[in-house]
Design a protein around this motif. Structure first.
Motif, PDB file in Angstrom:
ATOM      1  N   ILE A 142       0.864  -1.180   0.000  1.00 14.53           N
ATOM      2  CA  ILE A 142       0.000   0.000   0.000  1.00 14.53           C
ATOM      3  C   ILE A 142       0.902   1.231   0.000  1.00 14.53           C
ATOM      4  CG2 ILE A 142      -1.720   1.308   1.311  1.00 14.53           C
ATOM      5  CD1 ILE A 142      -2.813  -1.339   2.316  1.00 14.53           C
ATOM      6  N   ARG A 143       0.729   2.066  -0.989  1.00 19.08           N
ATOM      7  CA  ARG A 143       1.625   3.219  -1.101  1.00 19.08           C
ATOM      8  C   ARG A 143       0.963   4.326  -1.912  1.00 19.08           C
ATOM      9  NH1 ARG A 143       5.732   2.584  -6.031  1.00 19.08           N
ATOM     10  NH2 ARG A 143       4.294   1.588  -7.508  1.00 19.08           N
ATOM     11  N   LEU A 144       1.511   5.508  -1.782  1.00 19.48           N
ATOM     12  CA  LEU A 144       1.057   6.649  -2.555  1.00 19.48           C
ATOM     13  C   LEU A 144       1.699   6.587  -3.941  1.00 19.48           C
ATOM     14  CD1 LEU A 144      -0.605   9.294  -2.158  1.00 19.48           C
ATOM     15  CD2 LEU A 144       1.564  10.442  -1.705  1.00 19.48           C
ATOM     16  N   LEU A 145       0.898   6.770  -4.987  1.00 23.20           N
ATOM     17  CA  LEU A 145       1.448   6.785  -6.350  1.00 23.20           C
ATOM     18  C   LEU A 145       1.777   8.206  -6.797  1.00 23.20           C
ATOM     19  CD1 LEU A 145      -0.820   4.204  -8.183  1.00 23.20           C
ATOM     20  CD2 LEU A 145       1.613   3.974  -7.617  1.00 23.20           C
ATOM     21  N   SER A 146       0.897   9.148  -6.466  1.00 20.90           N
ATOM     22  CA  SER A 146       1.145  10.530  -6.884  1.00 20.90           C
ATOM     23  C   SER A 146       0.265  11.463  -6.077  1.00 20.90           C
ATOM     24  CB  SER A 146       0.831  10.711  -8.371  1.00 20.90           C
ATOM     25  OG  SER A 146      -0.553  10.454  -8.597  1.00 20.90           O
ATOM     26  N   LYS A 147       0.699  12.701  -6.014  1.00 20.48           N
ATOM     27  CA  LYS A 147      -0.165  13.744  -5.461  1.00 20.48           C
ATOM     28  C   LYS A 147       0.049  15.009  -6.280  1.00 20.48           C
ATOM     29  CE  LYS A 147       2.216  16.565  -2.107  1.00 20.48           C
ATOM     30  NZ  LYS A 147       1.722  17.819  -2.704  1.00 20.48           N
ATOM     31  N   LYS A 148      -1.012  15.817  -6.368  1.00 18.65           N
ATOM     32  CA  LYS A 148      -0.945  17.090  -7.088  1.00 18.65           C
ATOM     33  C   LYS A 148      -1.499  18.196  -6.195  1.00 18.65           C
ATOM     34  CE  LYS A 148      -2.123  15.048 -11.560  1.00 18.65           C
ATOM     35  NZ  LYS A 148      -3.239  14.943 -12.521  1.00 18.65           N
ATOM     36  N   GLY A 149      -0.922  19.402  -6.394  1.00 16.54           N
ATOM     37  CA  GLY A 149      -1.453  20.568  -5.683  1.00 16.54           C
ATOM     38  C   GLY A 149      -0.826  20.774  -4.325  1.00 16.54           C
ATOM     39  N   GLY A 150      -1.142  21.913  -3.710  1.00 16.40           N
ATOM     40  CA  GLY A 150      -0.610  22.234  -2.391  1.00 16.40           C
ATOM     41  C   GLY A 150       0.737  22.932  -2.494  1.00 16.40           C
ATOM     42  N   ARG A 151       1.235  23.364  -1.347  1.00 11.62           N
ATOM     43  CA  ARG A 151       2.465  24.138  -1.280  1.00 11.62           C
ATOM     44  C   ARG A 151       3.674  23.343  -1.787  1.00 11.62           C
ATOM     45  NH1 ARG A 151       5.914  24.090   2.549  1.00 11.62           N
ATOM     46  NH2 ARG A 151       4.484  22.855   3.805  1.00 11.62           N
ATOM     47  N   THR A 152       3.710  22.044  -1.496  1.00 11.13           N
ATOM     48  CA  THR A 152       4.875  21.241  -1.896  1.00 11.13           C
ATOM     49  C   THR A 152       4.779  20.773  -3.347  1.00 11.13           C
ATOM     50  OG1 THR A 152       3.845  19.254  -1.039  1.00 11.13           O
ATOM     51  CG2 THR A 152       5.295  20.459   0.468  1.00 11.13           C
ATOM     52  N   GLY A 153       3.693  21.096  -4.015  1.00  9.48           N
ATOM     53  CA  GLY A 153       3.578  20.793  -5.437  1.00  9.48           C
ATOM     54  C   GLY A 153       3.332  19.334  -5.746  1.00  9.48           C
ATOM     55  N   ASP A 154       3.651  18.954  -6.980  1.00  7.36           N
ATOM     56  CA  ASP A 154       3.355  17.603  -7.430  1.00  7.36           C
ATOM     57  C   ASP A 154       4.443  16.634  -6.997  1.00  7.36           C
ATOM     58  OD1 ASP A 154       1.329  18.988  -8.548  1.00  7.36           O
ATOM     59  OD2 ASP A 154       1.812  18.520 -10.625  1.00  7.36           O
ATOM     60  N   TRP A 155       4.040  15.383  -6.854  1.00 10.75           N
ATOM     61  CA  TRP A 155       4.974  14.333  -6.456  1.00 10.75           C
ATOM     62  C   TRP A 155       4.528  13.045  -7.135  1.00 10.75           C
ATOM     63  CZ3 TRP A 155       4.384   9.624  -3.972  1.00 10.75           C
ATOM     64  CH2 TRP A 155       5.556   9.010  -3.493  1.00 10.75           C
ATOM     65  N   ARG A 156       5.480  12.241  -7.510  1.00  9.56           N
ATOM     66  CA  ARG A 156       5.160  10.975  -8.166  1.00  9.56           C
ATOM     67  C   ARG A 156       6.097   9.903  -7.606  1.00  9.56           C
ATOM     68  NH1 ARG A 156       2.353   9.527 -12.613  1.00  9.56           N
ATOM     69  NH2 ARG A 156       1.772  11.709 -12.855  1.00  9.56           N
ATOM     70  N   ALA A 157       5.575   8.728  -7.333  1.00  6.88           N
ATOM     71  CA  ALA A 157       6.400   7.649  -6.786  1.00  6.88           C
ATOM     72  C   ALA A 157       7.486   7.298  -7.798  1.00  6.88           C
ATOM     73  CB  ALA A 157       5.543   6.433  -6.476  1.00  6.88           C
ATOM     74  N   PRO A 158       8.708   6.993  -7.340  1.00  2.46           N
ATOM     75  CA  PRO A 158       9.869   6.781  -8.208  1.00  2.46           C
ATOM     76  C   PRO A 158       9.647   5.722  -9.311  1.00  2.46           C
ATOM     77  CG  PRO A 158      10.475   6.545  -5.871  1.00  2.46           C
ATOM     78  CD  PRO A 158       9.055   6.923  -5.904  1.00  2.46           C
ATOM     79  N   ASP A 159       9.162   4.538  -8.992  1.00  2.00           N
ATOM     80  CA  ASP A 159       9.002   3.499 -10.025  1.00  2.00           C
ATOM     81  C   ASP A 159       7.588   3.493 -10.569  1.00  2.00           C
ATOM     82  OD1 ASP A 159       7.776   1.258  -7.873  1.00  2.00           O
ATOM     83  OD2 ASP A 159       9.462   2.418  -7.099  1.00  2.00           O
TER      84      ASP A 159
END
Lengths: 159, 159, 159, 159, 159, 159
Positions: A142-159
């Protein structure tokens, strides 16, 4: 210095102040999977060919759990969720099910925990409905794949 | 023939009838783990050397979630839990935390889902409290370790 | 003339209409205390020197209860809480614990009940965890200390 | 030696094991009071002469909260409550309201927290419904009056 | 003389004392229906030919609501439900759906409200899922069909 | 073409995305009724002449249920309700009670389900409080009367 936002300077748990943050569109996607015996997967899919109830029940349970996130996770802020989608896909190679959730909100804080909680409870529901025939199932990755928005901006899991 | 007890002959989801089963002592133990960056584990333990709040909050969240199991998992029976213990142990080799739960009840049905749910929500709480520094954490290998009591008797995970 | 806003002209309970009120920043602070035998306080603090679990559990319970306020208090509006902080301080002179809560929200209605409810449930949790050694503990003087924001402006308790 | 039953040997919070205890009839009675301005009491009673809604709403809120006790107090066992009675009595000398609750159950553990929680939430509800006219109200002296049944037998508050 | 058991001699609402009543097997069956435009029924059934999600979601919602009955209905006792079955049947003559629920428990009090609540929430869920195409749907004739067990014995609706 | 918004293109239940919709003022009004024996209505009104507790309890239960709507109805969005009013009116010609609810919110989605849920739970509470004297009561004709606001504009029930 890096620090845990949910822990105060003096070490106590706290619900962090988001009142100064702007409301922005946020989206998160999380995934997980339930690994089971080949026979268990076949049994679930055979039932689901008729009525789809294991997958359907897990989907509803996941959506409802997303709405209960702030009730379950002590330091989560309550959120007015704008969208919850659960994808539950059988995989004969696993064998088992892939579960993924996309959550959206316009808020002062992110929606990652809602997506993670929905995935967890959907996996637990699949476990519950099949445990009488296969107690050895495992909920994995169970893990986060991606997030968008907010102060820290977008993020995507490495693999 | 093997079948899914939560699905009726005609394919619908149902809460199975346990009214003819005797009340017996039942116990279940489940486990899972949260895998994280070495720095994240260090950061949590450093805070916990002072006040223990990440582990403490996760333990309370897990115990409270066990009591909400029937609210979250659609076909679970409500149960009068007699005991819930959460063990949360740091592991530098992982790196991360091992989470285990023992649940006990005297009831007509088993307590496996309560133990599994407590582990899941404790893991989610650890994720939530550390996610600002490490979004890539993963919750892994949530599974039943053993169960005792009930018509099907004792069971223990293979490895 | 002065009247109870939660009671209609004809005398029935109602959830008052806040739809015409602007969303403003609001903050409330409430306090209370648990008075106990000197030995009970010592016993709690001795345990907490090690792990802090009574105070930690009470803090988590208070934070979670703040989020359940609208579920518990019939005529409270649901609120998207922006911040909850619980302060729990031992006092050897009391002897016992002082509990205070600051709650913040940007909303059409105030956050006083969330702060009051958090204090109440944190006090009840301390009582619960120590009641086996001291049934005579008392929860005293739960009250609002201050509120900011909203149409009626700021308010501060007299003493 | 005296110790806190909700804290394990190694210092962690836990829900104590009651599975070996017999089910016995248990009863608990708790009380508390809301102290307010004389005008506030008059205003509430004037409304209640017509429809009784402040007292009625507080009574219902207290009864419902008793049933939510295990949801709110982290280490409380879920209980099948057999009876809940709330007494809410105006007192012009206070001025304010006395709130008392009697709870009964046949169970392996006591019902004190249910009675204490019902009193607390009934007091909070009175506060909520009158706070627009009197923010300075105080909730005072919430305590256990008596308990019956269980291994430790009967207990009665000293005064 | 005939009286309302949930109202005390002096007129207040109360949760009646069931502690002296024996635990017996109890069963209740309730029904209701959702009446809609012919086109709405066709649209739901066409979707359900594929995946069954309206009926499936309504069934899960009804089962979960049965477990929340004591949380919703102020004077209901909490119950350890032993079985919940929801039957949801399309009827082209209505046109709409018949919803029925059978609930079972071994308890000191009856299970009628759980069956009635499950039917109500299943009907509301059907309404919710189809309301975008048919706001004029009606939920009709929710009633108890039969009950078994308890001091007052068996009962069956006249027609 | 007309379709069910809560069902995706591939047939799964989903919580629809409202994130692109503007927040607008919305209002909904729903009604229902409880039909009972003439003697039952008299009994309730006689008690209510004194203290009003059946109607008062039903009103509180309905208001609280409105706030739980997203917890009960799987695909409902959580909403920050701005107002809930319950009207419960005896009708000797029925005989029984008319129940109506007006709900208001400023949100991206409508408030119809909150009004419908409040009416349903208020009716169930009346049933519960009088069922010991009249098991044959029926809950009838729960329906939406009108809605205002939102993309689809105003709507009013035909008759």
């Amino acid at each position: 210095m890096t620090k845990l936002t949910h822990i105060s300077e003096t070490g106590e748990a706290r619900m962090v102040d988001v009142s100064e943050k702007p409301e922005t569109d946020r989206e998160a996607r999380a995934e997980g999977r339930v690994v089971m015996a080949k026979e268990t997967l076949d049994l679930i899919l055979r039932g689901d060919a008729k009525k789809g109830d294991v997958i359907g029940a897990a989907r509803i349970a996941g959506i409802m759990a997303a709405k209960r996130t702030a009730d379950l996770i002590p330091l989560c802020h309550p959120l007015m969720l704008a969208k919850i989608i659960l994808d539950i896909t059988p995989d004969h190679a696993l064998p088992g099910f892939h579960v993924a959730c996309t959550a959206k909100v316009n808020a002062q804080t992110g929606v990652e925990m809602e997506a993670m909680t929905a995935v967890s409870v959907a996996c637990l529901t699949i476990y519950d409905m099949a445990k009488a025939v296969d107690r050895g199932m495992r909920i994995e990755n169970i893990r986060l794949l991606s997030k968008k928005g907010g102060r820290t901006g977008d993020w995507r899991a490495p693999d």
